[in-house]
Write a protein that holds these residues in place. Structure first.
Motif, PDB file in Angstrom:
ATOM      1  N   SER A 155      21.053  25.009  -6.231  1.00 42.15           N
ATOM      2  CA  SER A 155      21.242  24.349  -4.946  1.00 42.15           C
ATOM      3  C   SER A 155      22.053  25.237  -4.027  1.00 42.15           C
ATOM      4  CB  SER A 155      21.978  23.017  -5.128  1.00 42.15           C
ATOM      5  OG  SER A 155      21.245  22.124  -5.925  1.00 42.15           O
ATOM      6  N   MET A 178      15.716  30.376   5.143  1.00 42.49           N
ATOM      7  CA  MET A 178      16.674  30.337   4.051  1.00 42.49           C
ATOM      8  C   MET A 178      16.012  31.028   2.878  1.00 42.49           C
ATOM      9  SD  MET A 178      19.517  28.849   4.934  1.00 42.49           S
ATOM     10  CE  MET A 178      20.219  28.364   3.359  1.00 42.49           C
ATOM     11  N   TRP A 182      13.167  27.292   7.993  1.00 46.40           N
ATOM     12  CA  TRP A 182      14.044  26.143   8.176  1.00 46.40           C
ATOM     13  C   TRP A 182      13.323  25.028   8.942  1.00 46.40           C
ATOM     14  CZ3 TRP A 182      17.804  24.739   5.448  1.00 46.40           C
ATOM     15  CH2 TRP A 182      18.733  23.792   5.890  1.00 46.40           C
ATOM     16  N   SER A 203      12.520  24.641  -1.944  1.00 51.99           N
ATOM     17  CA  SER A 203      12.360  23.472  -1.083  1.00 51.99           C
ATOM     18  C   SER A 203      13.635  23.289  -0.283  1.00 51.99           C
ATOM     19  CB  SER A 203      12.054  22.223  -1.911  1.00 51.99           C
ATOM     20  OG  SER A 203      13.100  21.957  -2.832  1.00 51.99           O
ATOM     21  N   ARG A 204      13.545  22.459   0.745  1.00 56.05           N
ATOM     22  CA  ARG A 204      14.712  22.241   1.591  1.00 56.05           C
ATOM     23  C   ARG A 204      14.719  20.818   2.103  1.00 56.05           C
ATOM     24  NH1 ARG A 204      12.104  21.229   5.791  1.00 56.05           N
ATOM     25  NH2 ARG A 204      10.701  22.596   6.921  1.00 56.05           N
ATOM     26  N   ASN A 217      16.390  19.287   5.470  1.00 52.77           N
ATOM     27  CA  ASN A 217      17.172  19.588   6.676  1.00 52.77           C
ATOM     28  C   ASN A 217      18.244  18.536   6.935  1.00 52.77           C
ATOM     29  OD1 ASN A 217      14.695  21.140   6.799  1.00 52.77           O
ATOM     30  ND2 ASN A 217      15.294  21.672   8.867  1.00 52.77           N
ATOM     31  N   ASN A 241      20.948  19.573   4.853  1.00 52.43           N
ATOM     32  CA  ASN A 241      21.289  21.002   5.002  1.00 52.43           C
ATOM     33  C   ASN A 241      21.368  21.694   3.648  1.00 52.43           C
ATOM     34  OD1 ASN A 241      21.434  20.756   7.785  1.00 52.43           O
ATOM     35  ND2 ASN A 241      23.640  20.391   7.793  1.00 52.43           N
ATOM     36  N   THR A 242      20.390  21.424   2.828  1.00 50.43           N
ATOM     37  CA  THR A 242      20.389  21.941   1.463  1.00 50.43           C
ATOM     38  C   THR A 242      19.041  22.567   1.128  1.00 50.43           C
ATOM     39  OG1 THR A 242      21.982  20.265   0.753  1.00 50.43           O
ATOM     40  CG2 THR A 242      20.708  21.336  -0.972  1.00 50.43           C
ATOM     41  N   VAL A 243      19.117  23.652   0.383  1.00 51.33           N
ATOM     42  CA  VAL A 243      17.932  24.333  -0.117  1.00 51.33           C
ATOM     43  C   VAL A 243      18.039  24.384  -1.639  1.00 51.33           C
ATOM     44  CG1 VAL A 243      16.640  26.502  -0.162  1.00 51.33           C
ATOM     45  CG2 VAL A 243      17.679  25.717   1.963  1.00 51.33           C
ATOM     46  N   CYS A 285      22.038  32.728  -2.343  1.00 55.68           N
ATOM     47  CA  CYS A 285      21.410  32.024  -1.241  1.00 55.68           C
ATOM     48  C   CYS A 285      21.780  32.756   0.049  1.00 55.68           C
ATOM     49  CB  CYS A 285      21.925  30.589  -1.219  1.00 55.68           C
ATOM     50  SG  CYS A 285      21.380  29.610   0.173  1.00 55.68           S
TER      51      CYS A 285
END
Length: 123
Positions: A21, A34, A53, A71-72, A74, A77-79, A96
């Motif tokens: 993460s 990202m 993004w 994957s993300r 929005n 705010n996490t990938v 990251c």
């Protein structure tokens, strides 16, 4: 400024799975891509995967296609980087990174980096 904090690394046997993460904070709205990169001892940092993004486009290093999924979210705010069927050659520190522009596969185009998380895959 963008701050990135990775988590989820660890030790796993070959064939196992890990999920990394990356939580982003700061000036998120200007991010174009990202990405995840990795660096094994004595080797150069290499591209692993990237995601736009804004949009659905994802990109992968050939050797991880079909095994890794980026994957993300929005809103959070996490990938994430889901890594399945891990191999000993996947052992590395995973980073990251956030890019404002440029080619997603070139680490010189990334403006911000996390501290890295160790992934170790035993045979």
């Amino acid at each position: 400024q963008v701050q990135l904090v990775e988590s989820g690394g660890g030790f796993v046997q070959a064939g196992g799975s890990l999920r990394l993460s990356c939580a982003a904070s700061g000036t998120i709205s200007s991010i174009a891509f990202m990405g995840w990169f990795r660096q094994a001892p004595g080797k150069e940092r290499e591209f692993v995967a990237a995601v736009k993004w804004s949009g659905l486009n994802t990109y992968y290093k050939d050797s991880v296609k079909g095994r890794f999924t980026i994957s993300r979210d929005n809103a959070k705010n996490t990938v994430w980087l889901q890594m399945n069927s891990l191999k000993p050659e996947d052992t590395a520190v995973y980073y990251c990174a956030a890019s404002y522009s440029g080619y997603y596969g070139d680490f010189d185009n990334y403006n911000y980096w996390g501290q890295g998380t160790q992934v170790t895959v035993s045979s």
